[in-house]
Design an enzyme around this catalytic site. Structure first.
Site, PDB file in Angstrom:
ATOM      1  N   LYS A  19     105.992   7.436   3.044  1.00 33.71           N
ATOM      2  CA  LYS A  19     105.195   6.304   3.557  1.00 33.71           C
ATOM      3  C   LYS A  19     105.787   5.807   4.867  1.00 33.71           C
ATOM      4  CE  LYS A  19     102.492   6.756   1.661  1.00 33.71           C
ATOM      5  NZ  LYS A  19     102.184   7.632   0.618  1.00 33.71           N
ATOM      6  N   GLU A  55     105.259   8.319   7.788  1.00 34.82           N
ATOM      7  CA  GLU A  55     103.914   8.557   8.320  1.00 34.82           C
ATOM      8  C   GLU A  55     103.302   7.354   9.027  1.00 34.82           C
ATOM      9  OE1 GLU A  55     101.690   8.570   3.947  1.00 34.82           O
ATOM     10  OE2 GLU A  55     100.961   9.895   5.488  1.00 34.82           O
ATOM     11  N   GLU A  90     108.732   9.367  -2.215  1.00 28.90           N
ATOM     12  CA  GLU A  90     107.409   8.862  -1.839  1.00 28.90           C
ATOM     13  C   GLU A  90     107.541   7.718  -0.821  1.00 28.90           C
ATOM     14  OE1 GLU A  90     104.539   9.681  -1.775  1.00 28.90           O
ATOM     15  OE2 GLU A  90     103.343   7.874  -1.600  1.00 28.90           O
ATOM     16  N   HIS A 120     127.890  15.539  -0.130  1.00 36.14           N
ATOM     17  CA  HIS A 120     127.794  16.982   0.151  1.00 36.14           C
ATOM     18  C   HIS A 120     127.198  17.249   1.524  1.00 36.14           C
ATOM     19  CE1 HIS A 120     129.042  17.893  -3.903  1.00 36.14           C
ATOM     20  NE2 HIS A 120     128.235  16.940  -4.310  1.00 36.14           N
ATOM     21  N   ASN A 127      83.523  21.790  10.876  1.00 38.57           N
ATOM     22  CA  ASN A 127      84.759  21.351  10.225  1.00 38.57           C
ATOM     23  C   ASN A 127      85.359  22.573   9.553  1.00 38.57           C
ATOM     24  OD1 ASN A 127      86.756  20.056   8.718  1.00 38.57           O
ATOM     25  ND2 ASN A 127      85.354  19.464   7.087  1.00 38.57           N
ATOM     26  N   GLY A 128      86.613  22.874   9.842  1.00 39.63           N
ATOM     27  CA  GLY A 128      87.255  24.038   9.213  1.00 39.63           C
ATOM     28  C   GLY A 128      87.889  24.924  10.270  1.00 39.63           C
ATOM     29  N   CYS A 164      88.020  17.568   9.964  1.00 35.19           N
ATOM     30  CA  CYS A 164      87.163  16.731  10.789  1.00 35.19           C
ATOM     31  C   CYS A 164      86.108  16.090   9.901  1.00 35.19           C
ATOM     32  CB  CYS A 164      86.503  17.586  11.855  1.00 35.19           C
ATOM     33  SG  CYS A 164      87.685  18.591  12.746  1.00 35.19           S
ATOM     34  N   LYS A 224      93.391  12.166   6.774  1.00 32.34           N
ATOM     35  CA  LYS A 224      93.436  11.886   5.335  1.00 32.34           C
ATOM     36  C   LYS A 224      93.213  13.156   4.512  1.00 32.34           C
ATOM     37  CE  LYS A 224      93.253   8.949   1.819  1.00 32.34           C
ATOM     38  NZ  LYS A 224      94.527   8.338   1.447  1.00 32.34           N
ATOM     39  N   ARG A 258      89.229  11.136   8.453  1.00 33.11           N
ATOM     40  CA  ARG A 258      89.382  12.589   8.358  1.00 33.11           C
ATOM     41  C   ARG A 258      89.950  13.186   9.652  1.00 33.11           C
ATOM     42  NH1 ARG A 258      86.097  14.500   3.997  1.00 33.11           N
ATOM     43  NH2 ARG A 258      86.328  16.586   4.837  1.00 33.11           N
ATOM     44  N   TRP A 304      89.925  16.327  14.249  1.00 33.04           N
ATOM     45  CA  TRP A 304      91.379  16.463  14.117  1.00 33.04           C
ATOM     46  C   TRP A 304      91.676  17.866  14.638  1.00 33.04           C
ATOM     47  CZ3 TRP A 304      95.101  19.531  11.827  1.00 33.04           C
ATOM     48  CH2 TRP A 304      96.394  18.981  11.746  1.00 33.04           C
TER      49      TRP A 304
HETATM   50  O1  M6R Z   1      94.155  14.545  -1.080  1.00 34.94           O
HETATM   51  P1  M6R Z   1      95.503  15.042  -1.526  1.00 34.94           P
HETATM   52  O2  M6R Z   1      96.123  14.180  -2.546  1.00 34.94           O
HETATM   53  O3  M6R Z   1      95.461  16.489  -1.954  1.00 34.94           O
HETATM   54  O4  M6R Z   1      96.385  14.980  -0.223  1.00 34.94           O
HETATM   55  C1  M6R Z   1      97.693  15.456  -0.215  1.00 34.94           C
HETATM   56  C2  M6R Z   1      98.447  14.970   0.995  1.00 34.94           C
HETATM   57  O5  M6R Z   1      97.821  15.408   2.164  1.00 34.94           O
HETATM   58  C3  M6R Z   1      98.530  13.439   1.039  1.00 34.94           C
HETATM   59  O6  M6R Z   1      99.087  12.934  -0.126  1.00 34.94           O
HETATM   60  C4  M6R Z   1      99.366  12.974   2.243  1.00 34.94           C
HETATM   61  O7  M6R Z   1     100.686  13.352   2.076  1.00 34.94           O
HETATM   62  C5  M6R Z   1      99.230  11.460   2.403  1.00 34.94           C
HETATM   63  N1  M6R Z   1      98.893  11.142   3.748  1.00 34.94           N
HETATM   64  C6  M6R Z   1     100.456  10.723   2.051  1.00 34.94           C
HETATM   65  O8  M6R Z   1     100.322   9.353   2.232  1.00 34.94           O
END
Ligand code: M6R
Length: 603
Positions: free
Chosen positions: A480, A483, A476, A499, A97-98, A2, A598, A27, A73
Site C-alpha cells: 500500500k 503504490e 500488504e 541476516h 484493450n489487450g 485500458c 486497477k 483501468r 494504460w
Molecule cells: O484484481 P486482482 O485482485 O487480481 O489484482 C491483483 C493485483 O493487481 C492487485 O491486488 C494490486 O496489487 C493492487 N493494486 C494492490 O493494491
C-alpha cells in the site's frame, strides 16, 4: 488494462461516453480519446492526460448519437498523443484493450512498416482490418481474428457504415447493456449501471453488431446467436465517492460493513454454509492440499489464508504468485484444491494459471469480487466477496473480504476434516463476527493516526518489521505504501534483519513495527531495540495487552485486544490509513497512482 466504452442511441453520445470513461479511468489513465460517427465522417478527439483534460479541451462539441472512447494504460508504445486511441486507418477507426502478441510479425508480413503512424500494436490491427475490408465488415473481422494472436477486446467503426459499432474480444472483457433503441458496451459493468441493471457478457468467438434499431450477435460462421441476460448486483450510487475526498478513504471506511456481509450471509445456524454459493463444502473433506494462486494484494491475502488452512484444517497449503506459477515445476499432491483469488477476476496471470490447472483436471475455486468476471467463468466454483465496487487502484476492502472468505473456508475445511469440532467452529465464528466492530473503532480514530505520519513525508525508504502473521500483514502494508506514496517501503520478517537488511538502517530511518501476537512480543521487542540502537525512528503498532511488555519509550498505535489469529483485519486497516495519509500529505492522486492500473490484463 485500458478501458473501453461505446454507445449508440438517441441520446448525446459524447456525454455518455465521457461520463463512462471517468468511471473506467481506474483501468488506465495516461491518455484518452473518443470518436463519434457523424454520418459522413468520423470525428476523433484525444489527448495525453485524464478524461477531465479531454473534456475541458473539447468545449461544446456537436451532439452525436454513435461513438466510443478509450482510456489508456500504455503497453506497446510510449504515452503520447499519436499512440492514444482511437486508431484511425483508412476506413477503420478502433479502440483496443489487450495485447496483439504477433504484431511485429504482422508488420513484416503485410509490409506495414512505412505506413504505420504509431508504435502501437493496436494500429497494426486497424491497418489489417482496413486491408481486409471490402465492404463486408463481418468477413474482414473474421479474417482479422484468424490472423491476430494475444488477448483483446475491440470496438470498431467503419467510416462508410454510419451509426454502427462492431465489437469482438478474446479474454479481455466486453459487457453490453441494451435498452429500447439504445446500446452501451464497456470493459466492465460500472458505466453500464448508469443505464440499466440488465447486461450480457460478449462471448468470445462472436461479433457484435449494434445500431439504433438492432443489436445482433453472430458466431464466426455468421449465424445469429443468443446471449444470456444477467442482472447487475451493484447499484449506481455505489460508484459514487459521496463526501469522501478519495475513493480509497471511502473504501477503507466501508470495510467493517463489507466484511460483515461477506461473513454473515454464510452463517447458518451458527455454522458455515456455502450452499448459497453452490459450493458443497464436503469437497473440503476430500482434499489433501490447497494451492492458492493470486497476484499483488490478493496474493497477500492468500499468504494469510495459508496460515489459517494449515493451523485450523491441518492441510498443506502453498501460495503462488500467478505470474511465477506458470514457470514453476508442477508437483502437486494427489487431491489438491486450487483457489484463485482476485478482486477484478480479470488479472491475466491468475486467469492463465487457473486455466492451466483446470485443464489438468484439478478442481478450481475462485474468491472473486466482480461478478461474472473472466476468472469466475473459468472456475468450477466461485465465492464472491461482498466488497462492492472497488475503484481506488490500491486495494483495501477487497483484501479484508478475501481474508474473511479464506477464514471461513479454513474453518469449514477444519470441520470437514475433523480437526475442529462444531463448538470450536462456533466460537471461531463468534470471534470473526466481532471484527467489523473492532475495525470500525480503529477506522474512527483515523485522524489520530494521521498526526503520526508526518515523520515519514520526507523519507525515501521505510522498513516494516514483524513476525508470523504480523509479517504477512506488513507485506500488504508495504505494498500500500509503495503504490500510493512512492516511498520505498519493504516488509521484513524481523528475524531476518540480522541476516542482511539491518545493514541498511541508518540514523533517523523510519521503521514501522507491528506486534500483535502474544508469543512474539519478547523477540520482536529485541528486534526493535536493535534497530533503535542503529538510529532508527520506530513507530510500533501494538495489541493493547502487549503494551506493558514492550516497555520502551516509543511512539505507538494501540490495537484493541482480540484473538491473535484475527488481528490481521485490524492491523492492515491501520497500515492502509497510514499509507493513505502519507500520500494525501504528499499531494498525490491517491486513487490513481502513477504507472498503475486497477485491472492488470497484460502478462
Ligand atoms: O484484481 P486482482 O485482485 O487480481 O489484482 C491483483 C493485483 O493487481 C492487485 O491486488 C494490486 O496489487 C493492487 N493494486 C494492490 O493494491
Amino acid at each position: 488494462m485500458c478501458g473501453i466504452i461505446g454507445y449508440v442511441g438517441n441520446n448525446n453520445a459524447s456525454k455518455i461516453i465521457l461520463d463512462g470513461l471517468k468511471m473506467l479511468q481506474y483501468r488506465g489513465y495516461d491518455s484518452v480519446g473518443v470518436a463519434f460517427h457523424g454520418g459522413q465522417n468520423v470525428n476523433i478527439y484525444k489527448c495525453v492526460g485524464k478524461v477531465e483534460d479531454l473534456e475541458n479541451s473539447l468545449g461544446n462539441i456537436p451532439s452525436f448519437t454513435c461513438g466510443f472512447g478509450h482510456t489508456r494504460w500504455a503497453t506497446h508504445g510510449s504515452v503520447s498523443y499519436k499512440n492514444a486511441h482511437p486508431h484511425d486507418f483508412g476506413n477503420v477507426v478502433l479502440v483496443h484493450n489487450g495485447i496483439i502478441e504477433n504484431y511485429k510479425d504482422l508488420i513484416e508480413e503485410f509490409n506495414l512498416k512505412d505506413i504505420l503512424k504509431t508504435t502501437c500494436d493496436s494500429e497494426v490491427a486497424a491497418a489489417l482490418l482496413n486491408y481486409y475490408y471490402d465492404g463486408n465488415p463481418f468477413s474482414a473481422i473474421n479474417k482479422l481474428i484468424k490472423k491476430i494472436e494475444g488477448t483483446y477486446s475491440f470496438v470498431i467503426m467503419f467510416k462508410d457504415i454510419p451509426d454502427s459499432l462492431f465489437a469482438f474480444r478474446k479474454v479481455s472483457p466486453i459487457v453490453v447493456c441494451k435498452k429500447e433503441r439504445e446500446v452501451l458496451l464497456a470493459s466492465d459493468l460500472m458505466p453500464l449501471s448508469l443505464m440499466s441493471d440488465r447486461y450480457f457478457v460478449l462471448p468470445e468467438e462472436s461479433i457484435l453488431f449494434v445500431n439504433k434499431n438492432k443489436t445482433t450477435l453472430y458466431d464466426l460462421n455468421n449465424n445469429v446467436i443468443e446471449s444470456e441476460l444477467k442482472t447487475i448486483d451493484w447499484k449506481a450510487d455505489q460508484f459514487d465517492k459521496k463526501d469522501f475526498p478519495f475513493f480509497m478513504e471511502k473504501e477503507i471506511v466501508e470495510q467493517p460493513d463489507c466484511v460483515y456481509k461477506t461473513i454473515n450471509k454464510r452463517i447458518v445456524d451458527g455454522l458455515i454454509s456455502f450452499n448459497g454459493d453452490n459450493f458443497d463444502e464436503s469437497i473440503l473433506k476430500e482434499i489433501d492440499s490447497v494451492e492458492i494462486i493470486a497476484c499483488g494484494t490478493s496474493y497477500h491475502a492468500g499468504l494469510v489464508g495459508k496460515a489459517m488452512f494449515e493451523k485450523h484444517a491441518l492441510v498443506k497449503t502453498n501460495v503462488s504468485l500467478a505470474s511465477e506459477f506458470i514457470y514453476a515445476p508442477k508437483v502437486f499432491s494427489k487431491k489438491p484444491l486450487f483457489i484463485g483469488i482476485s478482486q477484478s477476476g480479470e488479472t491475466i496471470d491468475t486467469i492463465e494459471a487457473i486455466e492451466r490447472v483446470k485443464n489438468l483436471g484439478y478442481p478450481t475455486l475462485g474468491i472473486i469480487n466482480v461478478k461474472d468476471s473472466s476468472l469466475s467463468r473459468i472456475c468450477d466454483y466461485t465465492l464472491y466477496t461482498d466488497a462492492g465496487p472497488e475503484i481506488a487502484v490500491a486495494s483495501t476492502k477487497a483484501y479484508t473480504c478475501q481474508l474473511a472468505l479464506l477464514y471461513l473456508l479454513a474453518f469449514s475445511c477444519g470441520l470437514q476434516r475433523k480437526v475442529l469440532d462444531e463448538n470450536k467452529v462456533r466460537s471461531l465464528i463468534d470471534e470473526l463476527l466481532k471484527l467489523p466492530e473492532l475495525m470500525k473503532q480503529t477506522i474512527d480514530k483515523r485522524n489520530e493516526y494521521h498526526l503520526l505520519t508526518k515523520n515519514y513525508l520526507n523519507h525515501k525508504d521505510l522498513f516494516l518489521i514483524g513476525r508470523g502473521l504480523d509479517y504477512l500483514t506488513l507485506l500488504e502494508g508495504a505494498l500500500k505504501i509503495k503504490e500510493i506514496t512512492y516511498i520505498h517501503a519493504e516488509a521484513y520478517a524481523s528475524g531476518e534483519l540480522k541476516h542482511g537488511p539491518i545493514a541498511l538502517i541508518e540514523n533517523s530511518m523510519p521503521v514501522l513495527a507491528l506486534i500483535t501476537q502474544d508469543d512474539l512480543i519478547l523477540k520482536e521487542s529485541s528486534n526493535i531495540k536493535e534497530t533503535r540502537a542503529r538510529g532508527a525512528k520506530v513507530l510500533v503498532i501494538i495489541k493493547e495487552n502487549l503494551l506493558p511488555q514492550l516497555n520502551q519509550n516509543i511512539d505507538t498505535i494501540v490495537i484493541p485486544n482480540c484473538i491473535d489469529d484475527f488481528v490481521v483485519f485490524v492491523g492492515v486497516v491501520i497500515l492502509q490509513i497510514l499509507a493513505y495519509y502519507i500520500a494525501i500529505d504528499k499531494g498525490y492522486d491517491v486513487d490513481k497512482p502513477r504507472n498503475l492500473a486497477k485491472v492488470v490484463t497484460v502478462e
